[in-house]
Design a protein around this motif. Structure first.
Motif, PDB file in Angstrom:
ATOM      1  N   ALA A  53       0.930  -1.247  -0.041  1.00 22.13           N
ATOM      2  CA  ALA A  53       0.179   0.168  -0.130  1.00 22.13           C
ATOM      3  C   ALA A  53       0.893   1.440   0.090  1.00 22.13           C
ATOM      4  O   ALA A  53       0.714   2.344  -0.699  1.00 22.13           O
ATOM      5  CB  ALA A  53      -0.944   0.133   1.328  1.00 22.13           C
ATOM      6  N   PHE A  54       1.955   1.260   0.873  1.00 24.86           N
ATOM      7  CA  PHE A  54       2.737   2.466   0.964  1.00 24.86           C
ATOM      8  C   PHE A  54       3.470   2.803  -0.575  1.00 24.86           C
ATOM      9  O   PHE A  54       3.515   4.117  -0.881  1.00 24.86           O
ATOM     10  CB  PHE A  54       3.843   2.125   2.063  1.00 24.86           C
ATOM     11  N   PHE A  55       4.168   1.730  -0.892  1.00 23.18           N
ATOM     12  CA  PHE A  55       4.748   1.821  -2.297  1.00 23.18           C
ATOM     13  C   PHE A  55       3.807   2.115  -3.587  1.00 23.18           C
ATOM     14  O   PHE A  55       4.183   2.981  -4.459  1.00 23.18           O
ATOM     15  CB  PHE A  55       5.789   0.949  -2.690  1.00 23.18           C
ATOM     16  N   ALA A  56       2.511   1.749  -3.530  1.00 24.35           N
ATOM     17  CA  ALA A  56       1.567   1.731  -4.419  1.00 24.35           C
ATOM     18  C   ALA A  56       1.145   3.463  -4.275  1.00 24.35           C
ATOM     19  O   ALA A  56       1.193   4.063  -5.470  1.00 24.35           O
ATOM     20  CB  ALA A  56       0.371   1.087  -4.471  1.00 24.35           C
ATOM     21  N   TYR A  57       0.959   3.852  -3.251  1.00 21.46           N
ATOM     22  CA  TYR A  57       0.509   5.165  -3.071  1.00 21.46           C
ATOM     23  C   TYR A  57       1.746   6.295  -3.318  1.00 21.46           C
ATOM     24  O   TYR A  57       1.639   7.321  -4.075  1.00 21.46           O
ATOM     25  CB  TYR A  57      -0.062   5.726  -1.837  1.00 21.46           C
ATOM     26  N   HIS A  58       2.905   5.833  -2.871  1.00 16.40           N
ATOM     27  CA  HIS A  58       4.163   6.419  -3.155  1.00 16.40           C
ATOM     28  C   HIS A  58       4.328   6.671  -4.937  1.00 16.40           C
ATOM     29  O   HIS A  58       4.587   7.945  -5.240  1.00 16.40           O
ATOM     30  CB  HIS A  58       5.477   5.802  -2.785  1.00 16.40           C
ATOM     31  N   ASP A  59       4.202   5.682  -5.575  1.00 14.98           N
ATOM     32  CA  ASP A  59       4.392   5.641  -7.022  1.00 14.98           C
ATOM     33  C   ASP A  59       3.285   6.398  -7.623  1.00 14.98           C
ATOM     34  O   ASP A  59       3.678   7.023  -8.565  1.00 14.98           O
ATOM     35  CB  ASP A  59       4.456   4.200  -7.626  1.00 14.98           C
ATOM     36  N   ALA A  60       2.161   6.311  -7.090  1.00 16.07           N
ATOM     37  CA  ALA A  60       1.136   7.190  -7.559  1.00 16.07           C
ATOM     38  C   ALA A  60       1.166   8.535  -7.536  1.00 16.07           C
ATOM     39  O   ALA A  60       1.058   9.545  -8.551  1.00 16.07           O
ATOM     40  CB  ALA A  60      -0.322   6.692  -6.992  1.00 16.07           C
ATOM     41  N   LEU A  61       1.866   8.909  -6.535  1.00 20.33           N
ATOM     42  CA  LEU A  61       2.085  10.360  -6.281  1.00 20.33           C
ATOM     43  C   LEU A  61       3.200  10.902  -6.942  1.00 20.33           C
ATOM     44  O   LEU A  61       3.357  11.891  -7.531  1.00 20.33           O
ATOM     45  CB  LEU A  61       2.389  10.645  -4.906  1.00 20.33           C
ATOM     46  N   ILE A 161       0.476  18.675  -4.782  1.00 22.27           N
ATOM     47  CA  ILE A 161       1.553  19.303  -3.658  1.00 22.27           C
ATOM     48  C   ILE A 161       0.978  18.707  -2.231  1.00 22.27           C
ATOM     49  O   ILE A 161       1.766  18.542  -1.634  1.00 22.27           O
ATOM     50  CB  ILE A 161       1.450  20.951  -3.591  1.00 22.27           C
ATOM     51  N   ALA A 162      -0.380  18.967  -2.118  1.00 21.58           N
ATOM     52  CA  ALA A 162      -0.818  18.533  -0.720  1.00 21.58           C
ATOM     53  C   ALA A 162      -0.655  17.075  -0.549  1.00 21.58           C
ATOM     54  O   ALA A 162      -0.336  16.729   0.538  1.00 21.58           O
ATOM     55  CB  ALA A 162      -2.469  18.943  -0.726  1.00 21.58           C
ATOM     56  N   ALA A 163      -0.775  16.333  -1.397  1.00 19.79           N
ATOM     57  CA  ALA A 163      -0.949  14.646  -1.433  1.00 19.79           C
ATOM     58  C   ALA A 163       0.532  14.313  -1.148  1.00 19.79           C
ATOM     59  O   ALA A 163       0.790  13.641  -0.211  1.00 19.79           O
ATOM     60  CB  ALA A 163      -1.456  14.274  -2.632  1.00 19.79           C
ATOM     61  N   ILE A 164       1.366  14.808  -1.579  1.00 19.92           N
ATOM     62  CA  ILE A 164       2.945  14.558  -1.587  1.00 19.92           C
ATOM     63  C   ILE A 164       3.402  15.052  -0.136  1.00 19.92           C
ATOM     64  O   ILE A 164       3.941  14.081   0.736  1.00 19.92           O
ATOM     65  CB  ILE A 164       3.800  15.372  -2.644  1.00 19.92           C
ATOM     66  N   ALA A 165       2.961  16.387   0.443  1.00 23.12           N
ATOM     67  CA  ALA A 165       3.386  16.828   1.393  1.00 23.12           C
ATOM     68  C   ALA A 165       2.669  15.824   2.597  1.00 23.12           C
ATOM     69  O   ALA A 165       3.214  15.410   3.675  1.00 23.12           O
ATOM     70  CB  ALA A 165       2.873  18.194   1.953  1.00 23.12           C
ATOM     71  N   ALA A 166       1.188  15.506   2.455  1.00 20.68           N
ATOM     72  CA  ALA A 166       0.792  14.677   3.502  1.00 20.68           C
ATOM     73  C   ALA A 166       1.105  13.249   3.644  1.00 20.68           C
ATOM     74  O   ALA A 166       1.334  12.933   4.648  1.00 20.68           O
ATOM     75  CB  ALA A 166      -0.713  14.594   3.109  1.00 20.68           C
ATOM     76  N   PHE A 167       1.449  12.710   2.608  1.00 19.33           N
ATOM     77  CA  PHE A 167       1.996  11.184   2.395  1.00 19.33           C
ATOM     78  C   PHE A 167       3.255  11.053   2.954  1.00 19.33           C
ATOM     79  O   PHE A 167       3.783  10.402   3.755  1.00 19.33           O
ATOM     80  CB  PHE A 167       2.136  10.753   0.827  1.00 19.33           C
ATOM     81  N   PHE A 168       4.155  12.132   2.915  1.00 17.50           N
ATOM     82  CA  PHE A 168       5.374  12.242   3.490  1.00 17.50           C
ATOM     83  C   PHE A 168       5.346  12.539   4.730  1.00 17.50           C
ATOM     84  O   PHE A 168       6.282  12.169   5.636  1.00 17.50           O
ATOM     85  CB  PHE A 168       6.470  12.993   2.527  1.00 17.50           C
ATOM     86  N   GLY A 169       4.363  13.162   5.335  1.00 17.76           N
ATOM     87  CA  GLY A 169       4.166  13.441   6.850  1.00 17.76           C
ATOM     88  C   GLY A 169       4.016  11.924   7.201  1.00 17.76           C
ATOM     89  O   GLY A 169       4.519  11.551   8.435  1.00 17.76           O
TER      90      GLY A 169
END
Length: 192
Positions: A53-61, A161-169
């Protein structure tokens, strides 16, 4: 104890041969491409469903097409990770930023104080928005979107921008709690 002898994280690190085939294949592909296995893959691998799940969302972003360059996406990661005091993400994504931007100084500048970094006003506006999302998303309002529009960003860009900032939080918090250590290889990458 030297950095090379230190544990890479607080939680169990599974052996590669014990991992599900898809996770092992992903890790081996990264190792083949980079010449080493970034510790984030090993630290997260002890929970296969969360790893996927983590890497799927990482790659999507991070890999999706859009108006943000791959270097700008990495700038967001480096700036917000520095604010969140995440050593792993600043070092690892700083290396990726140096490579993507073809600039050996940019990651250090962005991590220390992006407002004084040698980046465009557009990129500073992008990072202002990312920092607002990271620090106090409840304050994001029309003025924050208007500040982005001045620099040519649209609502889809704001979402990115928001999704990347939130995911990396999330990533920063997991890295800090797990005491994830940056691979020594990251420190020299992209420095010329």
């Amino acid at each position: 104890m030297s950095a090379e002898d230190a544990p890479i994280g607080r939680f169990p690190i599974p052996r590669l041969e014990t991992l599900p085939d898809d996770i092992r294949a992903r890790i081996e592909a990264v190792q083949e491409k980079s010449g080493f296995v970034p510790n984030v893959f090993l630290v997260l691998a002890h929970r296969p469903d969360e790893f996927r799940a983590f890497f799927a969302y990482h790659d999507a972003l991070m890999d999706r097409p859009g108006n943000l360059t791959k270097a700008e996406r990495e700038m967001i990661v480096v700036a917000t990770s520095a604010m969140n005091q995440c050593q792993y993400c600043v070092i690892a994504h700083g290396a990726i930023l140096r490579i993507r931007a073809k600039d050996p100084l940019i990651a250090d500048q962005v991590a220390i104080n992006y407002r004084k970094a040698d980046i465009s006003d557009r990129q500073k506006a992008m990072l202002d928005f990312a920092m607002l999302v990271s620090q106090s998303a409840h304050h994001v309002g029309e003025a924050a979107f208007a500040a982005l529009r001045v620099h040519g960003f649209d609502d889809a860009d704001a979402w990115d921008i928001a999704a990347i900032a939130a995911f990396f939080g999330l990533s920063n918090r997991l890295a800090n709690v797990s005491n994830m250590r940056p691979n020594p290889e990251f420190y020299a990458l992209g420095r010329g």
